[in-house]
Design an enzyme around this catalytic site. Structure first.
Site, PDB file in Angstrom:
ATOM      1  N   CYS A  32      11.362  -4.045   0.051  1.00  0.00           N
ATOM      2  CA  CYS A  32       9.981  -4.089   0.528  1.00  0.00           C
ATOM      3  C   CYS A  32       9.515  -2.653   0.737  1.00  0.00           C
ATOM      4  O   CYS A  32       9.984  -1.741   0.068  1.00  0.00           O
ATOM      5  CB  CYS A  32       9.850  -4.954   1.779  1.00  0.00           C
ATOM      6  SG  CYS A  32      10.874  -4.441   3.189  1.00  0.00           S
ATOM      7  N   TRP A  33       8.596  -2.434   1.654  1.00  0.00           N
ATOM      8  CA  TRP A  33       8.032  -1.094   1.813  1.00  0.00           C
ATOM      9  C   TRP A  33       9.032  -0.112   2.416  1.00  0.00           C
ATOM     10  O   TRP A  33       9.235   0.981   1.891  1.00  0.00           O
ATOM     11  CB  TRP A  33       6.775  -1.163   2.677  1.00  0.00           C
ATOM     12  CG  TRP A  33       6.115   0.157   2.920  1.00  0.00           C
ATOM     13  CD1 TRP A  33       6.036   0.848   4.095  1.00  0.00           C
ATOM     14  CD2 TRP A  33       5.430   0.973   1.954  1.00  0.00           C
ATOM     15  NE1 TRP A  33       5.359   2.031   3.920  1.00  0.00           N
ATOM     16  CE2 TRP A  33       4.973   2.131   2.616  1.00  0.00           C
ATOM     17  CE3 TRP A  33       5.178   0.825   0.589  1.00  0.00           C
ATOM     18  CZ2 TRP A  33       4.274   3.140   1.961  1.00  0.00           C
ATOM     19  CZ3 TRP A  33       4.472   1.825  -0.064  1.00  0.00           C
ATOM     20  CH2 TRP A  33       4.030   2.965   0.629  1.00  0.00           C
TER      21      TRP A  33
END
Length: 364
Positions: free
Chosen positions: A100-101
């Site tokens: 993810c980020w």
């Protein structure tokens, strides 16, 4: 959302583990994925853009706990959908890398469930941000290790065609305009595909660079600092500008013919061509642009293209190449006899022989 005990979580791996995990799952929202992603990744968001925004509103209006509670229910539903739609036929030895980020709860949630099912899922430590730092660092260090040969020549000389032909005869090629989805001129935008973001362009450039063999020459087209809206990495541009050159000296009638082929979409829409030429008013004056636009609308393309080359493109390119690629002054000069693929493959073989690289031409 509450995560399971650390001991049952999917293992975290560093960026060096990427080659061992060709299947990659990006659980970020579609808008994040559209800006850039790890090459080869598929987007399976655990929160959509609208869902992320909704969780943020709850966090601001109520509390962090309320936002996590609501977000967890959405993530659970989306993970169930991912299992049903994407993972149904995956073999037991499937080993996807999930990110993810920042390598936080979004990727940890999916990676944990995949691991509990029995797959060998791992989570990228630091997420996309770790990958992005890797891209920046590698784009600074990889280009100086490569041996570039720059293909230069006036607009319409067939530089891009020569690159494609070089690739076809087995030479190493870095096609930056293909990566940028732009031909690098006023009329150079791709009529089908939009340009990538700067970050996506850099990801594509690094992936292409890492496939190259540093012991062999790499043919690349002479480019300015920007190709359309994207900018070349500094180290790559510096390496190109210090490299030896091959000059394509195509006779002007052939250049006109080639440009008419390459920009057939503008010939089919003369008004679009006239609209684009209007951007040159400051350089050439309104009367000249009106005359060029009238020629476009009248279908007088041979005359128009020839004059554009003489008055706009050739002077601009000549100044730029002399300043930015000093090795072009002593470049090997080659000239195609036609604009056909056969003619450019013959030219490519001539260039390969002159550079002294032994290549094995792929079977056709």
């Amino acid at each position: 959302m509450t995560l399971p005990p650390h001991s049952s979580s999917a293992p975290k791996v560093g960026i060096e583990a990427l080659p061992g995990h060709p299947e990659r799952i990006d659980v970020r929202s579609p808008s994040e994925f559209a800006i850039d992603r790890i090459p080869g990744a598929v987007n399976l968001p655990v929160l959509s853009d609208a869902e992320r925004a909704e969780v943020g509103v709850i966090h601001a209006r109520e509390s962090g706990f309320a936002a996590k509670r609501y977000g967890a229910s959405i993530v659970a539903r989306n993970i169930a959908r991912i299992l049903e739609e994407h993972c149904r036929d995956k073999p037991r030895e499937w080993a996807p890398l999930v990110y993810c980020w920042r390598g936080g709860k979004r990727s940890a949630s999916l990676a944990h469930v995949l691991k509990e099912v029995g797959w060998r899922a791992v989570q990228l430590a630091g997420g996309y941000q770790t990958y992005r730092r890797h891209v920046v660092a590698q784009l600074a260090s990889v280009p100086p290790r490569l041996r570039f040969v720059v293909v230069c020549g006036l607009t319409g000389s067939g530089k891009s065609r020569l690159l494609r032909a070089l690739d076809e005869v087995g030479a190493q090629v870095l096609d930056l305009e293909s990566l940028a989805k732009h031909r690098g001129s006023l009329l150079g935008d791709d009529p089908v595909e939009p340009q990538p973001s700067q970050k996506a362009f850099e990801s594509g450039a690094l992936a292409a660079l890492e496939r190259l063999d540093a012991s062999r020459p790499v043919f690349v087209e002479s480019e300015s600092r920007k190709i359309g809206s994207v900018q070349l990495p500094d180290a790559l541009l510096a390496s190109m500008r210090a490299a030896p050159c091959v000059r394509v000296a195509t006779p002007r009638p052939l250049r006109v013919a080639l440009l008419k082929e390459e920009y057939a979409h503008f010939l089919a829409d003369p008004q679009a061509l006239a609209d684009r030429l209007s951007r040159l008013v400051a350089l050439h004056g309104r009367k000249t642009i009106e005359r060029w636009s009238a020629a476009a609308r009248a279908g007088e393309f041979d005359v128009l293209v020839d004059e554009l080359l003489l008055r706009h493109y050739d002077p601009t390119y000549t100044r730029s190449i002399e300043y930015n690629f000093p090795e072009s002054a002593t470049a090997l000069t080659v000239a195609p006899t036609a604009v056909s693929p056969v003619a450019f493959r013959a030219l490519a073989r001539e260039v390969v022989a002159a550079v002294g690289e032994a290549v094995e031409e792929p079977a056709t």
